[in-house]
Design a protein around this motif. Structure first.
Motif, mmCIF file in Angstrom:
data_model
loop_
_atom_site.group_PDB
_atom_site.id
_atom_site.type_symbol
_atom_site.label_atom_id
_atom_site.label_comp_id
_atom_site.label_asym_id
_atom_site.label_seq_id
_atom_site.Cartn_x
_atom_site.Cartn_y
_atom_site.Cartn_z
ATOM 1 N N LEU A 216 0.623 -1.058 -0.388
ATOM 2 C CA LEU A 216 -0.051 -0.124 0.276
ATOM 3 C C LEU A 216 0.526 1.827 -0.136
ATOM 4 O O LEU A 216 0.370 2.080 0.716
ATOM 5 N N GLY A 217 2.213 0.853 -0.445
ATOM 6 C CA GLY A 217 2.926 2.347 -0.837
ATOM 7 C C GLY A 217 3.395 2.795 0.574
ATOM 8 O O GLY A 217 4.526 3.806 -0.029
ATOM 9 N N LEU A 218 3.583 1.815 1.357
ATOM 10 C CA LEU A 218 4.437 1.969 2.693
ATOM 11 C C LEU A 218 5.754 0.756 2.584
ATOM 12 O O LEU A 218 5.054 -0.217 2.518
ATOM 13 N N SER A 219 6.575 1.423 3.215
ATOM 14 C CA SER A 219 7.803 -0.080 3.179
ATOM 15 C C SER A 219 7.801 -0.633 4.420
ATOM 16 O O SER A 219 6.786 -0.086 5.679
ATOM 17 N N MET A 220 8.086 -2.159 4.865
ATOM 18 C CA MET A 220 8.476 -2.275 5.856
ATOM 19 C C MET A 220 8.626 -1.301 7.304
ATOM 20 O O MET A 220 8.857 -1.905 8.215
ATOM 21 N N ALA A 221 9.954 -0.251 7.004
ATOM 22 C CA ALA A 221 10.383 0.700 7.681
ATOM 23 C C ALA A 221 8.747 1.479 8.558
ATOM 24 O O ALA A 221 8.640 1.577 9.664
ATOM 25 N N SER A 222 7.748 1.835 7.544
ATOM 26 C CA SER A 222 7.154 2.260 7.249
ATOM 27 C C SER A 222 6.168 2.511 8.227
ATOM 28 O O SER A 222 5.266 2.444 9.280
ATOM 29 N N TRP A 223 6.149 0.609 8.012
ATOM 30 C CA TRP A 223 4.783 -0.150 8.723
ATOM 31 C C TRP A 223 5.241 -0.501 9.893
ATOM 32 O O TRP A 223 4.116 -0.821 11.377
ATOM 33 N N ASN A 224 6.604 -0.244 10.343
ATOM 34 C CA ASN A 224 7.387 -0.298 11.739
ATOM 35 C C ASN A 224 7.015 0.942 12.359
ATOM 36 O O ASN A 224 6.148 0.076 14.002
ATOM 37 N N MET A 225 7.287 1.800 12.098
ATOM 38 C CA MET A 225 6.542 3.432 12.491
ATOM 39 C C MET A 225 5.397 2.967 12.930
ATOM 40 O O MET A 225 4.872 3.152 14.384
ATOM 41 N N LEU A 226 4.283 2.547 12.091
ATOM 42 C CA LEU A 226 2.892 3.224 13.106
ATOM 43 C C LEU A 226 2.588 1.975 12.836
ATOM 44 O O LEU A 226 1.801 1.878 14.380
ATOM 45 N N ALA A 227 2.875 0.411 13.630
ATOM 46 C CA ALA A 227 2.706 -0.544 14.628
ATOM 47 C C ALA A 227 3.015 -0.802 15.435
ATOM 48 O O ALA A 227 2.246 -0.411 17.057
ATOM 49 N N SER A 228 4.364 0.434 15.218
ATOM 50 C CA SER A 228 5.156 0.690 17.057
ATOM 51 C C SER A 228 4.581 2.023 17.586
ATOM 52 O O SER A 228 4.466 1.636 18.892
ATOM 53 N N LEU A 229 3.656 3.121 17.017
ATOM 54 C CA LEU A 229 2.971 3.749 17.985
ATOM 55 C C LEU A 229 1.770 3.428 18.037
ATOM 56 O O LEU A 229 1.517 4.141 19.203
ATOM 57 N N ALA A 230 1.406 2.572 17.158
ATOM 58 C CA ALA A 230 -0.215 1.725 18.086
ATOM 59 C C ALA A 230 0.093 1.113 19.008
ATOM 60 O O ALA A 230 -0.166 1.392 20.509
ATOM 61 N N LEU A 231 1.416 0.366 19.042
ATOM 62 C CA LEU A 231 2.025 0.153 20.717
ATOM 63 C C LEU A 231 2.413 0.191 21.401
ATOM 64 O O LEU A 231 2.197 0.184 22.980
ATOM 65 N N ALA A 232 2.880 1.744 21.113
ATOM 66 C CA ALA A 232 3.037 2.761 21.793
ATOM 67 C C ALA A 232 1.268 3.368 23.149
ATOM 68 O O ALA A 232 1.868 3.499 24.197
ATOM 69 N N GLY A 233 0.410 3.380 21.964
ATOM 70 C CA GLY A 233 -0.624 3.979 22.707
ATOM 71 C C GLY A 233 -0.592 2.912 23.789
ATOM 72 O O GLY A 233 -1.369 2.675 24.741
ATOM 73 N N LEU A 234 -0.417 1.068 23.561
ATOM 74 C CA LEU A 234 -0.652 0.180 23.965
ATOM 75 C C LEU A 234 0.020 0.218 25.774
ATOM 76 O O LEU A 234 -0.459 -0.090 26.463
ATOM 77 N N TRP A 235 1.419 -0.055 25.331
ATOM 78 C CA TRP A 235 1.828 0.630 26.387
ATOM 79 C C TRP A 235 1.766 1.675 27.465
ATOM 80 O O TRP A 235 1.369 1.880 28.985
ATOM 81 N N LEU A 236 0.992 3.038 27.025
ATOM 82 C CA LEU A 236 0.390 4.148 27.613
ATOM 83 C C LEU A 236 -0.383 3.621 28.649
ATOM 84 O O LEU A 236 -0.924 3.645 29.162
ATOM 85 N N MET A 237 -1.646 3.404 27.831
ATOM 86 C CA MET A 237 -3.439 2.945 28.196
ATOM 87 C C MET A 237 -1.951 2.171 29.422
ATOM 88 O O MET A 237 -2.639 1.947 30.892
ATOM 89 N N ALA A 238 -1.464 0.720 29.482
ATOM 90 C CA ALA A 238 -0.852 -0.058 30.724
ATOM 91 C C ALA A 238 -0.481 1.076 32.127
ATOM 92 O O ALA A 238 -0.886 0.745 32.942
ATOM 93 N N LEU A 239 0.919 1.492 31.718
ATOM 94 C CA LEU A 239 0.961 3.035 32.152
ATOM 95 C C LEU A 239 -0.290 3.549 32.777
ATOM 96 O O LEU A 239 0.177 3.879 34.404
ATOM 97 N N ARG A 240 -1.039 3.938 32.068
ATOM 98 C CA ARG A 240 -2.084 4.958 33.266
ATOM 99 C C ARG A 240 -3.192 3.456 33.638
ATOM 100 O O ARG A 240 -4.040 4.229 34.610
ATOM 101 N N ALA A 241 -3.483 2.608 33.834
ATOM 102 C CA ALA A 241 -4.447 1.952 34.530
ATOM 103 C C ALA A 241 -3.791 1.356 35.546
ATOM 104 O O ALA A 241 -2.813 1.708 35.678
ATOM 105 N N ARG A 242 -5.122 1.351 36.616
ATOM 106 C CA ARG A 242 -5.018 1.220 37.900
ATOM 107 C C ARG A 242 -5.266 -0.118 38.147
ATOM 108 O O ARG A 242 -5.661 -1.192 37.753
#
Length: 155
Positions: free
Chosen positions: A129-155
């Motif tokens: 879809l016009g994106l390289s593996m590096a680009s896909w890794n970046m996008l997936a890693s940003l999504a994972l960062a969102g999960l890590w942030l949710m975990a950090l904020r969870a009580r």
């Protein structure tokens, strides 16, 4: 024994890094696509995130979540940098890109060719879809960062 929401999110994020690593290794060992230096750099934060996810099961889940968030952001940053190198938005490390050949003697050009890396960071080896593996890794890693942030904020 039930697992807390925080630990569930941590395991989900760490599993995402594990899936990305398995995908990268499959492209390398099954698909025959050798990684460049920047590709290897992108793998290390995923390995760290996997380790932090496992460590969070035993102790200090909040600290592990912070570490996982930083690891995910680090690999996203490297993926973003690698995307820029692939798209010629900026130069990459001289160890894995081609350089200007203007004004080189035949002998200097030959030496440059012989010293060139086998896998260059400034060439897109695979894209979807016009994106390289590096680009896909970046996008997936940003999504994972969102999960890590949710975990950090969870009580």
């Amino acid at each position: 024994m039930t697992m807390t929401r925080q630990k569930q999110l941590i395991l989900l994020a760490a599993s995402g890094s594990a899936a990305l690593m398995l995908g990268a290794l499959a492209f390398q060992h099954i698909g025959g696509m050798a990684p460049c230096s920047l590709c290897i750099w992108q793998r290390w934060p995923h390995v760290i995130a996997i380790g932090l996810g496992l460590a969070a099961l035993v102790a200090l889940p909040r600290l592990m979540a912070l570490g996982g968030l930083l690891a995910a952001l680090a690999t996203a940053a490297i993926g973003s940098y690698h995307t820029g190198v692939e798209r010629a938005w900026w130069e990459g490390p001289s160890t894995c890109t081609s350089s200007d050949t203007a004004g080189l003697s035949a002998e200097d050009l030959f030496e440059q060719i012989m010293a060139a890396p086998l896998v260059r960071c400034d060439e897109v080896a695979w894209e979807m879809l016009g994106l390289s593996m590096a680009s896909w890794n970046m996008l997936a890693s940003l999504a994972l960062a969102g999960l890590w942030l949710m975990a950090l904020r969870a009580r």
